[in-house]
Structures are given as C-alpha cells and as structure tokens.
Design a protein around this motif. Structure first.
Motif, PDB file in Angstrom:
ATOM      1  N   UNK A   2     -72.414 -39.989 -41.448  1.00  0.00           N
ATOM      2  CA  UNK A   2     -72.587 -38.535 -41.478  1.00  0.00           C
ATOM      3  C   UNK A   2     -71.289 -37.909 -41.967  1.00  0.00           C
ATOM      4  N   UNK A   3     -71.115 -37.867 -43.274  1.00  0.00           N
ATOM      5  CA  UNK A   3     -69.878 -37.357 -43.856  1.00  0.00           C
ATOM      6  C   UNK A   3     -69.645 -35.903 -43.424  1.00  0.00           C
ATOM      7  N   UNK A   4     -68.435 -35.634 -42.961  1.00  0.00           N
ATOM      8  CA  UNK A   4     -68.082 -34.290 -42.516  1.00  0.00           C
ATOM      9  C   UNK A   4     -68.204 -34.074 -41.028  1.00  0.00           C
ATOM     10  N   UNK A   5     -68.818 -35.011 -40.307  1.00  0.00           N
ATOM     11  CA  UNK A   5     -69.011 -34.874 -38.866  1.00  0.00           C
ATOM     12  C   UNK A   5     -67.854 -35.531 -38.116  1.00  0.00           C
ATOM     13  N   UNK A   6     -67.329 -34.839 -37.101  1.00  0.00           N
ATOM     14  CA  UNK A   6     -66.299 -35.379 -36.228  1.00  0.00           C
ATOM     15  C   UNK A   6     -66.674 -35.094 -34.779  1.00  0.00           C
ATOM     16  N   UNK A   7     -66.600 -36.111 -33.955  1.00  0.00           N
ATOM     17  CA  UNK A   7     -66.809 -35.976 -32.517  1.00  0.00           C
ATOM     18  C   UNK A   7     -65.508 -36.391 -31.826  1.00  0.00           C
ATOM     19  N   UNK A   8     -65.054 -35.583 -30.862  1.00  0.00           N
ATOM     20  CA  UNK A   8     -63.777 -35.889 -30.219  1.00  0.00           C
ATOM     21  C   UNK A   8     -63.843 -35.540 -28.749  1.00  0.00           C
ATOM     22  N   UNK A   9     -63.167 -36.351 -27.938  1.00  0.00           N
ATOM     23  CA  UNK A   9     -63.029 -36.075 -26.514  1.00  0.00           C
ATOM     24  C   UNK A   9     -61.545 -36.149 -26.141  1.00  0.00           C
TER      25      UNK A   9
END
Length: 1009
Positions: free
Chosen positions: A952-959
C-alpha cells in the motif's frame, strides 16, 4: 599522490557536509528563514544553483578571490554546476552554510567533478563560518523518533535545554535562564506571546518542515532573548502535487494512572503519610487529524502549501480528597496554515504565510462531597480562548551577485479572553471597567478559619460561583505589528550583514473577581490574642480587586555584523546590535524607555585542517531583554484593591455570603490602588538598564569517521542586570524625614521598577500637590545585586549510517544565583519582571544558591533504525538529575512573645519550627537557597515502531510508547514549609505538585499521495 590525497580530502569534506553535526553549526551570517551555498572556484567561473522542484535558478560569476556565495536560499534540495558541467546535489537547511568546492584551497583549479555532496536527512555540517550553538531537526527526523508533536518537546532534544517548572505549562529553559526569556519565530516572524513571554503561537506542527533551536552564540540579527531562540520553517509547495492526511490518537485505556499524592512533611505527624489526592479516576484522551495539499499554481512560478488541523482532547480531574470541587476539561483546536511562494523572477521572490492557532477550552465545574470522588451539583462552565490569526509577507531580492535584500512585514493576534457560562445559560464576563467590576453571578468565597472553627460550624462555601477565582476581561488579547529589513553584502573577504528590526506590541488586559468581589472568612483570637481559648469570633473580609488597561511596548533595533575571512581557514566574526525599548502604560504615557542598548558580538572559527573536518570556535556576546507589557497593567496603570472587615450573624447557604453584616470601620485601599491612574514618571528608576547578560562559549567539532561526528563546548553565562519591582516605599520617606505622606497618591506608587543592587533614581510627588522631588536611593538600601550564572560543559555527537541515525549529548551544568530571572519557580509565580524576589530586602536574605533550573547532569540519546524496507524502530532516552529544593518559612518581625509575621507570609529562606509556638521558636533557622535537598533523578525511555507496507504505497502505520517503564518520579513539590498565620509546620510542605507523565501510547495512521 597529490591528486589522490586531494580527492580523498574533499570526499571527506563532502561527507562532512552531507552527514553533518546535528548539535552545532548554523551559519552566523544568515537570515532566520534561509540557508546558503558557498565554496571555491576559479576566478571568472560561472556557478549555477537550481532547485528542480521549484524551477528556481540563479547564476553568479566567481570573483577575483575565487570564492562564491549564494545567500538567502529557501530551504530545500538543490543542484549546483560549474560552467554548465556535471551537477552536484546539495541540501540547504535553515541557518546553515553548505560548502561545495570546485578548486582546492589556495586556488588550485584541479577539477573535482567526482565529488558529490548529497543530502541524507542529517543536518548542520561542520561549517567554519559559524560560531553559533544550534540544533536543527527536520520533519523527517522528528517523524522517525518517539517525541511529542509540539515545539517544546523537540526543543528539549537539544543540549543545554531542560523542562521548565510545571506551574508555567509546557516550556523549556535554555542555559539556566527562566522560561520567560526565549523567543520563537516562524518563517522569520516573531510568534512569541510577549505579554508575559510565557506562551507562543501554536503553529500546526504537521506543517513544520524544520525546527532550529539556538541555545547560544546567536548573531546580532537576533535579540530580546537571554535564553534561546526557536526558529521554525514551514513546509512549502513544489512543482509536484502532494496531498495526504493523518490521525494521531492517544486512547484513555492505554494511558496509565497518575500517582496519588500523600502528605510528606515529617514535622506534621498527624497528617504525614496520609492520602492527599486520589488520582485513580483522573483520565483523558486526545486525537489530532491533519489534511494537507501542495503543488504549483503556476509551474516554476507560483506554489502553494495548505494544511488544516483539528485537535480535540478531554480530561477529568477529580482533585484533592479535601477539595469541594472537580472538573472536566474539553479542548478544541481548529488550526490552519497556508504558505505561498512566488518566484517573480530568478532574482525576486515573494512569500506569504498565514496561519491560525485558535483554541477554545471548556472547563465544566462540579461540587463533590469532601473526601469522596463523586460529583454533585453542576456549577457551570469556564470558557478560555487562546490564539488567533497571523499574516506574514516577505520579499527577497538578489539585487547583484554580491548583494541580497529581504523585507518582512507581519501582523499577529492572540486572544486571552475568559467567559463563564452559568447552568441557566447566563454569560458572565468582565468588561474591563475597574471601578464597576461587578458581573452577574456569585462572589468568590474563601474560608480561612482554623480547623477547629471550621469543624464546629461547617465550611462556608458558595454553590453558585463557577470559577472560584478571577476573570480575564472579555476582550483580553494581544496584537503585534512587525517589520524587519535585512541586507547581505559580500565585499571580498568580508561578508557584511546589517538590518533594522521593529516589533510593536499592544496588549488589552485586566482581571476582576468573579461576581465582582470576594468574601474571606477569618477568625479573630479575641482579647487574649491566643487561639482556641473560647473568646474567638469570626469576621468576614470583603475584597475588591480589578485592573484593566491597554498597554504597549515599542521596540526596534539596528544591527551590523561582519564575517571576515582573515585567511582561507580562519574567520573572525564581529557584530553589534543597538536595541531601544519603550514601555507605555494604560494612559498612553511612557514609563520606561531605554535607548540604543549596545550588544556586542564577537567570535572566531578556525578550520584547523582546511577541509571542514575539524573546527575550533568561540564567541562572546551581550544580550538584552525588554520589560514585558504585563508589568504596566497593574504596576503602571489604574487598578483597584480594597478591603473592609465585617462581623456577621449568618451565612447565605447558596451564595456563601455573610448576612447581618456590620462594618468594623476599617475600609482601606491596599498599595494605594484606588482606581486612579498612576503617574508614569514615578513608576521606574530614571537610570533603569534593561535586563542583560554576557555569554562566553569555546568549543570544537571533529569528524571522527565518515559516519560519526562529535564536539565539546564550554559555556558561561553571567547576568549583569535584572529588572524587578521593589515595594519598600520607606526608602523614599527616609530621605524626607517629617514629610507628610498618605496613600493613595498617584505620584507615590507602592512599588517601583529598578535594577536590583544598583542605585535607583526615583521621582516622587510626595504630597500629591504637583511638587516633584528626585531621590537617589543607594542600591544596598533596597536589595543586593541580582546574580545568576550558568556554567556548562556539553559533549555532543551525531552518527549516521545507511539504516541508522543516532544523536545525543551529555551536559554537566550549574545554575547559581539569587534570582531565577523573569519568573519564580519556587512558588510558581508567573508575574514576569515583577516577582516578589526583591520587593523587600528581608526577602533577599539567604537567597543565593542553586536555582530551580539547575540540573547538574543531563544525558540525551535518540535515533532510528530501518530494519527492513517496511519496518523501522525509534528510541528516545532522557536521564536527568533532579532540581534543588528550598524550605520557605515565615519571618517574625517581633522577636518578643507576640507573633508578628511579615506580611509576605511563608516566603523567606528560613524555616525549621518543630513545635507549637510559631516563628518565635528557637529552632527557626536560615535555610539558604537550594539547601533543602534535591528531587530524585528522572529517567524516561520512549520507543516506537513504524510500518510502511509495500503493498500500500503511501500508507504508514506507527505506534509510539512514551515512558515505557512508567517511571513517575516527582518533578516539583510545594516548597512553603510553614503556615503564615501561626508559623507552625505546614502539612503540605514537600507535597508533590507534579510527576513525570505516566506511560502513554499514541497511534498514527498516515496516507500520502
């Protein structure tokens, strides 16, 4: 061999530029919005710099000395070519000087085309033209490490910064200064809220491209700061369209409880160890949503960046088990920012910045049963407004190859209004009329009777007062109009910069008691003067207090500075700044004006090996600070403060007011505040100097490997003059024995502004008859000299590899003196420039010692590791020693059997009463500043993990997990150790006032396209 050695040396120099040194650098001769590219080439060569993302290009011809310079370049990625040859890449960051040489030092015209300077995300090269101490962090770096998305959190990553006292909010102290001595900028516009200098515009943080933190040694273009300068640059548009959005969310369920507080004073055995505050039901959550877009409105000419941000947070605070009320707070912050860039031609650029940081905070107040965490009656809502809109226009003109001019003009607004909303929908406000301050609503009720009297009759309280305190006037706020002109001129070996800076600030301010007045219930000990003997009786004191005015500060400065290349490897920096400060009261009269305060700046930078891998540098400078506008609202304008005591027969069960009142015939105005304006000429010493300090820095920076740099810096700061108020008017009376005197008198203010420890020249209309006299009061009669020194040794380093960047510092520092500066952390006093430190000479005894911002040891370490193409982790470590503590007690003005405390109560560096009997007890001893122990060391580890899926280019998930170990050490305590009314030990001494924030988890989802 020579050519190989030269290529190797310049390759190392190029890597130095690329890898950088994050904790020092910056270019002394730069504006606060741009960077520069400099280097060497053959005389007559044409050098072209271009930004492919915006189409900006500029070409200059190298002069006879072989040096070239592109000044005031907007931040970004550039290419640079010589005689239309192969391009090289270079990163331009704010305040930095990127060096690209095409010939060797001394003019050897050997082509160095194999050397390419590449920006890697690291910043601050070892720049020999710099004598500053500065840190730059980019948006990309900030995103990689676990750090809160706000200005102060990022500033605290820099060496020499510590978190200020919790009483002043989320602010940083720089180099031992108070939190009220910093300046904040966005795109060259000053966004400091100068009313008390304890706030600044909350620019939507997602819109920040770079944040520069100047901790010392900054050039003559910067002023009005004794602490540090935080300089932010916003994101901007390019030819390529970009858009995206993200959401940050901090859930309540993953936030740990704040620790409970317990009575901690061992000298009060009846309460020691007992629960004071049960925080088990306190909770809160927040989220922030951002949406942005950028691109070209006209390709290569006109660009736009826009962002809309919305933050909402809620918090429940149940308070002390002894409290009768609790609150729920909801904060809504809709923000926006627009940045426009117009490349009119290659030689003329126009920029526009507009942003809004408006915020509304709704505080719902409830009653509760004493000792219970419950909610009973709803009292109403307090609405606090903050922030406003700001608009900035800046022009940059490259008028010749060697002369650049920039002009900036901006207007900013900031609200500080308060409004109350009663349960029936009535709006309660204060309109600023000090002589008629009553508003619809109920007065403030305070029950200050001793415990045995409260127990026998029950506490007197209001069930209809909303805030329990004071209201800001409904139109409270500030406006700023700023203009500055900066010029840069390369004259051979001299790089001259000069300019003019004007900053006019107006504040509408004032407060009044909710309901118009306050009732305080007290107990008279009766004819025998002894407590609890059966002859006591209660009295009710009615108090009016209101103030309101429109005050101004006008300030301007001229500066000039020269960076002189004495040799190819050695630069001398000489600068001067002339500041003028004018403070105007509510009647439009000037009460302080300081003309052309001179601030010299000197420095040197030695490129030891001539390849930018080892630099030795030093500087010395003088920095001045103006009076804040808040000083004039009460101290130099009209204000009302009165009291009158009554006996009474009953108490209204709803309002808490006494009924059946009979005056005791003692109506009085306090401090001469009867609602009439004060005479401006009497407010301040005629020979007043600004608050200023001298600073000295010596250090070096070394590139140890292609991937690792370090440096060492020694710093010494010495406060040479402070401004505060003194309220001992007997010094004037002593100069005129037998003179008639009576307050109130507009020509005889109760308190006056002066330089502590210096002779003061005061003008006074003694008899309020128009006859003015001038007296010179010796400094020793009023107070000792204000002292504050800061000495520190900083070791800092920066490592950057393919998948890892790591930065950190260790600072050993001492902050010592008898004044913190603009504010007073000992008691949380936020009255900038008018603290109680020097009000009376008795308050100055034993006050010399280690100051509240003294943190002897600070270790900071942060970085990020890219594990795979999709996964990255980050960490942030802070280990810091605790601040010193005081033991503040009463001062008995009568050493005989009758206790007569000084009216300033528990404000003196003396305590130790261990038995009943008050301050006359022989155990009362001097406790000099900072000798009552220290708070514990604190340590905090923050971690994060980011996932950017390939699918999923452009998607970032962060915790992010803040304070992973949930360390909740005490960060401030109550330092007043004795009860003013009796002199006995106070049960609240050493009671924790703040802890480290508990463990908290933050989630982020972001999508870019």
């Amino acid at each position: 061999m020579a050519s190989n050695y030269l290529a190797k040396g310049l390759k190392r120099s190029a890597l130095t530029v690329a890898l950088g040194l994050s904790f020092v650098g910056g270019v002394q001769a730069q504006t606060n919005t741009a960077g520069a590219v400099t280097g060497r080439a053959a005389s007559g060569d044409t050098i072209t710099v271009a930004n492919p993302a915006t189409g900006f290009t500029r070409t200059i011809t190298v002069g006879a000395d072989g040096n070239y310079r592109f000044s005031q370049l907007p931040t970004g990625q550039y290419t640079i070519t010589r005689n239309n040859g192969s391009p090289r890449n270079v990163t331009v960051n704010v305040g930095t000087n990127a060096n690209v040489d095409f010939v060797a030092a001394g003019g050897d015209a050997t082509e160095l085309g194999t050397v390419t300077v590449v920006g890697t995300g690291a910043v601050n090269p070892i720049d020999i033209s710099s004598v500053e101490s500065t840190t730059i962090l980019t948006a990309e770096q900030i995103k990689k490490i676990p750090v809160a998305q706000n200005t102060t959190a990022v500033a605290l990553l820099a060496p020499g910064t510590v978190r200020g006292d919790a009483a002043f909010g989320n602010l940083a102290s720089f180099g031992g200064s108070s939190v009220a001595e910093n300046q904040y900028y966005l795109n060259g516009f000053n966004i400091t809220n100068s009313f008390r200098s304890l706030n600044f515009a909350a620019v939507p943080f997602e819109a920040i491209a770079e944040q520069q933190i100047k901790t010392g040694g900054y050039g003559a273009e910067f002023g009005r700061s004794l602490g540090g300068v935080i300089n932010q640059i916003s994101k901007r548009g390019t030819n390529e369209f970009h858009a995206g959005g993200n959401v940050y969310y901090i859930p309540e369920d993953l936030t740990e409880e704040t620790k409970n507080t317990f009575y901690s004073n061992p000298l009060t055995p009846d309460s020691f160890g007992q629960l004071r505050s049960d925080n088990s039901k306190d909770n809160g959550w927040q989220y922030t949503a951002n949406v942005w877009a950028s691109g070209a409105l006209i390709k290569d000419k006109l660009f736009a960046y826009g962002l809309v941000s919305y933050n909402k947070q809620e918090a429940d605070a149940w308070g002390s088990v002894l409290a009768t009320g609790n609150t729920t707070t909801e904060t809504k912050s809709p923000k926006w920012l627009v940045k426009l860039d117009w490349n009119i031609t290659d030689n003329h650029i126009l920029e526009f910045t507009g942003f809004s940081d408006k915020q509304k905070q709704y505080v719902d107040s409830y009653l509760n049963d004493v000792g219970k965490l419950n909610r009973t009656q709803f009292l109403g809502t307090t609405l606090n407004e903050q922030g406003g809109e700001n608009y900035v226009l800046k022009y940059t003109g490259y008028l010749t190859d060697s002369f650049t001019l920039s002009v900036l003009a901006g207007h900013g607004e900031f609200s500080r209004a308060t409004e109350l909303i009663a349960p029936d929908g009535r709006h309660i406000t204060y309109d600023g009329n000090i002589n008629a301050p009553a508003q619809p609503g109920c007065p403030v009720i305070i029950d200050s009777r001793p415990g045995y009297r409260v127990t026998s009759t029950g506490a007197y309280k209001s069930t209809c007062n909303v805030s329990g305190g004071q209201l800001n006037r409904k139109d409270s706020g500030d406006t700023r109009d700023q203009f500055r002109l900066d010029a840069e001129w390369q004259l051979g070996d001299h790089l001259l910069r000069f300019g003019y800076d004007r900053d006019d600030y107006e504040s509408i301010a004032g407060v009044a008691i909710e309901g118009g007045y306050q009732w305080t219930f007290l107990t008279s000990n009766g004819p025998d003067g002894a407590p609890n003997t059966g002859d006591e009786f209660d009295i009710a004191r009615k108090q009016y207090f209101s103030q309101g005015s429109t005050v101004k500060v006008k300030q301007h400065a001229y500066y000039i500075e020269d960076s002189w290349n004495i040799t190819d490897n050695f630069i001398a920096y000489l600068g001067g700044r002339w500041d003028t400060f004018e403070n105007i009261n509510g009647q439009g009269a000037t009460y302080v004006k300081i003309n052309n305060q001179f601030g010299p700046r000197l420095g040197f930078s030695w490129d030891v090996f001539g390849d930018s891998t080892f630099k030795v540098f030093g500087n010395a400078g003088r920095y001045a600070l103006p009076l804040t506008p808040s000083v004039a609202v009460r101290g130099a304008s009209a204000s009302l403060f009165s009291r009158e005591d009554f006996t009474f027969t009953g108490v209204n069960p709803t309002t808490g007011e006494p009924t059946g009142t009979t005056s005791r015939g003692n109506f009085r105005y306090l401090n001469g505040e009867d609602g009439h304006p004060k005479e401006a000429r009497a407010i301040a010493s005629k020979n007043l100097d600004p608050m200023y300090q001298d600073e000295y820095i010596l250090g070096f920076q070394k590139q140890l490997t292609d991937h690792f740099s370090m440096g060492v810096r020694g710093i010494f700061r010495d406060l040479k003059a402070a401004i505060d108020d003194n309220c001992d008017y007997t010094a004037i009376l002593d100069a005129h024995p037998g003179a008639a005197f009576e307050l109130p008198n507009p020509g005889f203010p109760y308190c006056r502004m002066f330089n502590p420890g210096e002779d003061a020249v005061f003008e006074t209309d003694l008899n309020n008859d128009g006859h003015w006299v001038t007296d010179t009061i010796p400094g020793a009669r009023l107070s000792p000299k204000a002292k504050r020194t800061y000495s520190a040794l900083e070791v800092f380093f920066d490592g950057n590899w393919d998948k890892l960047f790591l930065q950190g510092s260790y600072t050993y520092a001492k902050s010592k003196g008898n004044t913190e500066g603009g504010v007073k952390s000992d008691i949380g006093q936020a009255d900038t420039n008018v603290t109680q430190d020097f009000d009376y000479i008795e308050l100055t005894r034993d006050t010399y010692g280690y100051l509240p911002n003294d943190r002897r040891h600070s270790l900071k370490l942060f970085g990020s590791y890219q594990m795979t193409d999709e996964w990255a982790v980050g960490a942030n470590l802070l280990v810091q020693s605790g601040r010193p503590l005081n033991c503040l007690g009463v001062f008995d003005t009568n050493p005989g059997p009758v206790y007569a405390p000084h009216p300033y109560g528990s404000s003196f560096m003396r305590c130790g009463t261990t038995t009943a009997g008050g301050a006359n007890d022989a155990t009362v001893v001097a406790r000099p500043r900072g000798t009552a122990g220290r708070l514990p060391w604190t340590n905090q580890i923050d971690l994060n993990v980011a996932y950017t899926p390939n699918w999923a280019e452009g998607l970032t998930l962060k915790m992010d997990i803040f304070n992973v170990l949930n360390s909740q050490k005490v960060t401030s305590v109550i330092e007043t150790a004795e009860v003013a009314a009796t002199g006995n030990p106070s049960s609240t001494y050493l009671l924790p006032a703040s802890f480290q924030a508990p463990r908290q988890v933050r989630f982020m989802v972001q999508y870019d396209f």
